[in-house]
Scaffold this motif. Structure first.
Motif, mmCIF file in Angstrom:
data_model
loop_
_atom_site.group_PDB
_atom_site.id
_atom_site.type_symbol
_atom_site.label_atom_id
_atom_site.label_comp_id
_atom_site.label_asym_id
_atom_site.label_seq_id
_atom_site.Cartn_x
_atom_site.Cartn_y
_atom_site.Cartn_z
ATOM 1 N N ILE A 140 0.835 -1.202 0.000
ATOM 2 C CA ILE A 140 0.000 0.000 0.000
ATOM 3 C C ILE A 140 0.871 1.254 0.000
ATOM 4 O O ILE A 140 0.643 2.178 -0.788
ATOM 5 C CB ILE A 140 -0.970 0.002 1.192
ATOM 6 C CG1 ILE A 140 -2.042 -1.072 0.973
ATOM 7 C CG2 ILE A 140 -1.604 1.369 1.409
ATOM 8 C CD1 ILE A 140 -2.926 -1.324 2.171
ATOM 9 N N LEU A 141 1.873 1.304 0.863
ATOM 10 C CA LEU A 141 2.746 2.474 0.918
ATOM 11 C C LEU A 141 3.529 2.664 -0.379
ATOM 12 O O LEU A 141 3.780 3.787 -0.793
ATOM 13 C CB LEU A 141 3.702 2.376 2.108
ATOM 14 C CG LEU A 141 3.051 2.549 3.474
ATOM 15 C CD1 LEU A 141 4.070 2.280 4.584
ATOM 16 C CD2 LEU A 141 2.454 3.932 3.627
ATOM 17 N N GLY A 142 3.899 1.580 -1.019
ATOM 18 C CA GLY A 142 4.612 1.679 -2.286
ATOM 19 C C GLY A 142 3.728 2.141 -3.429
ATOM 20 O O GLY A 142 4.159 2.874 -4.314
ATOM 21 N N ALA A 143 2.475 1.745 -3.406
ATOM 22 C CA ALA A 143 1.551 2.069 -4.495
ATOM 23 C C ALA A 143 0.884 3.430 -4.322
ATOM 24 O O ALA A 143 0.525 4.074 -5.308
ATOM 25 C CB ALA A 143 0.480 0.986 -4.602
ATOM 26 N N MET A 144 0.706 3.882 -3.085
ATOM 27 C CA MET A 144 -0.055 5.109 -2.833
ATOM 28 C C MET A 144 0.465 6.332 -3.581
ATOM 29 O O MET A 144 -0.331 7.044 -4.185
ATOM 30 C CB MET A 144 -0.139 5.399 -1.336
ATOM 31 C CG MET A 144 -1.185 4.579 -0.637
ATOM 32 S SD MET A 144 -2.805 4.763 -1.366
ATOM 33 C CE MET A 144 -3.559 5.785 -0.139
ATOM 34 N N PRO A 145 1.760 6.623 -3.563
ATOM 35 C CA PRO A 145 2.197 7.826 -4.278
ATOM 36 C C PRO A 145 1.817 7.801 -5.754
ATOM 37 O O PRO A 145 1.410 8.823 -6.299
ATOM 38 C CB PRO A 145 3.721 7.816 -4.100
ATOM 39 C CG PRO A 145 3.941 7.042 -2.852
ATOM 40 C CD PRO A 145 2.855 5.991 -2.834
ATOM 41 N N LYS A 146 1.926 6.656 -6.388
ATOM 42 C CA LYS A 146 1.576 6.548 -7.801
ATOM 43 C C LYS A 146 0.078 6.675 -8.010
ATOM 44 O O LYS A 146 -0.373 7.145 -9.049
ATOM 45 C CB LYS A 146 2.087 5.226 -8.364
ATOM 46 C CG LYS A 146 3.592 5.160 -8.429
ATOM 47 C CD LYS A 146 4.064 3.817 -8.935
ATOM 48 C CE LYS A 146 5.570 3.761 -8.871
ATOM 49 N NZ LYS A 146 6.098 2.619 -8.226
ATOM 50 N N MET A 147 -0.688 6.258 -7.023
ATOM 51 C CA MET A 147 -2.142 6.318 -7.142
ATOM 52 C C MET A 147 -2.680 7.720 -6.851
ATOM 53 O O MET A 147 -3.721 8.103 -7.370
ATOM 54 C CB MET A 147 -2.782 5.313 -6.183
ATOM 55 C CG MET A 147 -2.497 3.874 -6.555
ATOM 56 S SD MET A 147 -3.018 2.689 -5.303
ATOM 57 C CE MET A 147 -4.736 3.065 -5.097
ATOM 58 N N MET A 148 -1.990 8.483 -6.023
ATOM 59 C CA MET A 148 -2.482 9.801 -5.614
ATOM 60 C C MET A 148 -2.372 10.845 -6.726
ATOM 61 O O MET A 148 -3.103 11.822 -6.726
ATOM 62 C CB MET A 148 -1.713 10.297 -4.389
ATOM 63 C CG MET A 148 -1.851 9.405 -3.180
ATOM 64 S SD MET A 148 -3.533 9.222 -2.628
ATOM 65 C CE MET A 148 -3.716 10.700 -1.702
ATOM 66 N N ILE A 149 -1.445 10.652 -7.636
ATOM 67 C CA ILE A 149 -1.235 11.595 -8.730
ATOM 68 C C ILE A 149 -1.623 10.915 -10.040
ATOM 69 O O ILE A 149 -1.145 9.825 -10.346
ATOM 70 C CB ILE A 149 0.246 12.042 -8.821
ATOM 71 C CG1 ILE A 149 0.741 12.599 -7.487
ATOM 72 C CG2 ILE A 149 0.447 13.018 -9.966
ATOM 73 C CD1 ILE A 149 0.122 13.893 -7.061
ATOM 74 N N ALA A 150 -2.489 11.570 -10.794
ATOM 75 C CA ALA A 150 -2.882 11.064 -12.119
ATOM 76 C C ALA A 150 -2.055 11.812 -13.162
ATOM 77 O O ALA A 150 -2.018 13.046 -13.157
ATOM 78 C CB ALA A 150 -4.376 11.301 -12.347
#
Length: 172
Positions: free
Chosen positions: A36-46
């Motif tokens: 989750i922590l690894g994926a969140m930054p990529k998911m927060m910005i489109a």
């Protein structure tokens, strides 16, 4: 073997199982948190590639934003801003700040702490591959994280308006 010894033997047999189960749950929780922590930054910005050149993308945004009921608050040229402080940066980056006063009022009426995310910002930037990209907060995801009125406004009206503003500017 008496009953007391039998119960003791059963308890001894359950201990390794319980320890293994607890260890499995702990390892699973740590792995889940890491993903989750690894994926969140990529998911927060489109981020999407623009169909247009750099200046044309900024110009198209400056026209599309008011056409959809929003206001361009400012356009910040990050390269010029950094150059004023003797920092040179090659790839171009501009931040287009936009606001819809009615949406802002609705959110600020119930959740003023979210003002740190206002006004909305769209970044137009040149990639190392020579292409032009547009990045912004992932409003539908942000909306789900906050819930309540923020979810209703940001996940509904704001997300819908962003799609309309970007239509024809970014690649699908």
């Amino acid at each position: 073997m008496n009953e007391k010894e039998s119960q003791h033997d059963k308890a001894q047999g359950r201990r390794p199982f319980l320890l293994g189960a607890l260890l499995g749950v702990a390892v699973g929780a740590v792995l889940c948190a890491a993903v989750i922590l690894g994926a969140m930054p990529k998911m927060m910005i489109a981020t999407q590639e623009s169909r247009l050149g750099f200046d044309e993308t900024v110009d198209a945004l400056e026209r599309a934003i008011p056409a959809h009921g929003w206001v361009v608050s400012s356009v910040l040229d990050m390269n010029q801003s950094m150059a004023k402080h003797n920092v040179q940066f090659g790839p171009r980056v501009k931040l287009v700040k936009l606001c819809n006063p009615e949406h802002a009022k609705s959110v600020l009426t119930t959740d003023r702490y979210v003002s740190t995310l206002m006004p909305c910002t769209m970044a137009v930037w040149e990639g190392d591959d020579g292409k032009v990209y547009l990045s912004r907060m992932n409003m539908p995801l942000m909306a789900k994280l906050f819930g309540g009125n923020i979810a209703r406004v940001m996940g509904g009206n704001v997300a819908r308006d962003e799609r309309a503003i970007l239509s024809g500017i970014v690649r699908d």
